[in-house]
Design a protein around this motif. Structure first.
Motif, PDB file in Angstrom:
ATOM      1  N   CYS A   1      -2.149   3.155 -17.548  1.00 24.08           N
ATOM      2  CA  CYS A   1      -1.996   2.807 -16.136  1.00 24.08           C
ATOM      3  C   CYS A   1      -3.085   1.844 -15.687  1.00 24.08           C
ATOM      4  O   CYS A   1      -2.791   0.811 -15.071  1.00 24.08           O
TER       5      CYS A   1
ATOM      6  N   CYS B   1       1.331   5.940  -9.754  1.00 23.16           N
ATOM      7  CA  CYS B   1       1.377   7.366 -10.121  1.00 23.16           C
ATOM      8  C   CYS B   1       2.440   7.622 -11.174  1.00 23.16           C
ATOM      9  O   CYS B   1       2.238   8.436 -12.082  1.00 23.16           O
ATOM     10  N   SER B   2       3.570   6.932 -11.053  1.00 23.03           N
ATOM     11  CA  SER B   2       4.630   7.092 -12.056  1.00 23.03           C
ATOM     12  C   SER B   2       4.144   6.643 -13.423  1.00 23.03           C
ATOM     13  O   SER B   2       4.342   7.339 -14.424  1.00 23.03           O
TER      14      SER B   2
ATOM     15  N   PRO C   1       1.067   2.912  -4.816  1.00 22.94           N
ATOM     16  CA  PRO C   1       0.691   4.225  -5.360  1.00 22.94           C
ATOM     17  C   PRO C   1       1.852   4.978  -6.014  1.00 22.94           C
ATOM     18  O   PRO C   1       1.653   5.677  -7.007  1.00 22.94           O
ATOM     19  N   VAL C   2       3.064   4.821  -5.478  1.00 26.77           N
ATOM     20  CA  VAL C   2       4.225   5.476  -6.091  1.00 26.77           C
ATOM     21  C   VAL C   2       4.430   4.930  -7.506  1.00 26.77           C
ATOM     22  O   VAL C   2       4.612   5.689  -8.463  1.00 26.77           O
ATOM     23  N   PHE C   3       4.369   3.600  -7.644  1.00 28.15           N
ATOM     24  CA  PHE C   3       4.530   2.978  -8.955  1.00 28.15           C
ATOM     25  C   PHE C   3       3.382   3.378  -9.886  1.00 28.15           C
ATOM     26  O   PHE C   3       3.613   3.773 -11.036  1.00 28.15           O
TER      27      PHE C   3
ATOM     28  N   ARG D   1       0.816  -1.212   0.000  1.00 28.62           N
ATOM     29  CA  ARG D   1       0.000   0.000   0.000  1.00 28.62           C
ATOM     30  C   ARG D   1       0.849   1.262   0.000  1.00 28.62           C
ATOM     31  O   ARG D   1       0.372   2.333  -0.368  1.00 28.62           O
ATOM     32  N   ALA D   2       2.103   1.154   0.405  1.00 27.98           N
ATOM     33  CA  ALA D   2       3.007   2.303   0.364  1.00 27.98           C
ATOM     34  C   ALA D   2       3.677   2.444  -1.001  1.00 27.98           C
ATOM     35  O   ALA D   2       3.769   3.540  -1.545  1.00 27.98           O
ATOM     36  N   LEU D   3       4.150   1.328  -1.557  1.00 27.02           N
ATOM     37  CA  LEU D   3       4.887   1.379  -2.820  1.00 27.02           C
ATOM     38  C   LEU D   3       3.979   1.353  -4.050  1.00 27.02           C
ATOM     39  O   LEU D   3       4.337   1.907  -5.090  1.00 27.02           O
TER      40      LEU D   3
ATOM     41  N   TYR E   1       1.021   6.414 -14.366  1.00 27.09           N
ATOM     42  CA  TYR E   1      -0.063   7.317 -14.754  1.00 27.09           C
ATOM     43  C   TYR E   1       0.491   8.582 -15.415  1.00 27.09           C
ATOM     44  O   TYR E   1       0.024   8.988 -16.482  1.00 27.09           O
ATOM     45  N   TRP E   2       1.479   9.205 -14.779  1.00 23.33           N
ATOM     46  CA  TRP E   2       1.984  10.474 -15.309  1.00 23.33           C
ATOM     47  C   TRP E   2       2.924  10.289 -16.494  1.00 23.33           C
ATOM     48  O   TRP E   2       3.023  11.172 -17.345  1.00 23.33           O
TER      49      TRP E   2
END
Length: 167
Positions: free
Chosen positions: A134, A123-124, A119-121, A115-117, A126-127
């Motif tokens: 995504c 979001c990367s 969203p970082v992946f 749950r921590a990693l 996604y953007w």
């Protein structure tokens, strides 16, 4: 306001499913928890697919969310109602009494790392590659994880059930 409606929809549907459906289905067969987890994972993959398809069709600013977005929210609600609590149940059933707490702690810690990693992946992706890529990638990854889960995780026996007699 539209986001609030979608999140409220997910919360209400998830609550109704968990209290009305999951509670009654758990313990009815030898495949109870595994089947519910698989159902939730597939529903989440379909939800991600619906959101990905929704991203490919532009809508007017301020317009109400399309039906695909609501279908995706329904998939997320089914996943929310089934996956985590049934996975906790599976982990506790496959452990011995002596190490249940340790195994559940390890399982929950792994979930927190995801749950921590995650969203970082996400979001990367996604953007860098766009929303539809995504969500399509998420749907494909979750479908693969669902297939692996069904293939690898054994069915958990019903607690308190008498073993089947061979004839």
């Amino acid at each position: 306001m539209q986001q609030g409606k979608l999140l409220g929809f997910i919360g209400v549907v998830s609550t109704l499913l968990q209290g009305g459906w999951v509670r009654r289905v758990k313990g009815r067969s030898e495949h109870r928890d595994r089947g519910l987890v698989a159902t939730g994972m597939v529903a989440c993959a379909l939800g991600l697919l619906c959101v990905a398809l929704c991203c490919t069709t532009p809508s007017a600013p301020g317009a109400s969310p399309p039906l695909l977005l609501w279908a995706g929210a329904l998939g997320f609600a089914v996943a929310s109602a089934t996956v985590v609590n049934c996975l906790n149940s599976i982990v506790s059933l496959v452990c011995s009494r002596a190490d249940t707490g340790s195994r559940l702690g390890d399982f929950r810690s792994s979930g927190q790392i995801g749950r921590a990693l995650g969203p970082v992946f996400a979001c990367s992706v996604y953007w860098l590659l766009g929303p539809s890529t995504c969500y399509f990638f998420g749907a494909a990854a979750l479908a693969a994880v669902s297939a692996a889960f069904v293939a690898i995780v054994p069915a958990t026996p019903v607690v308190g059930a008498s073993p089947k007699k061979s004839q």
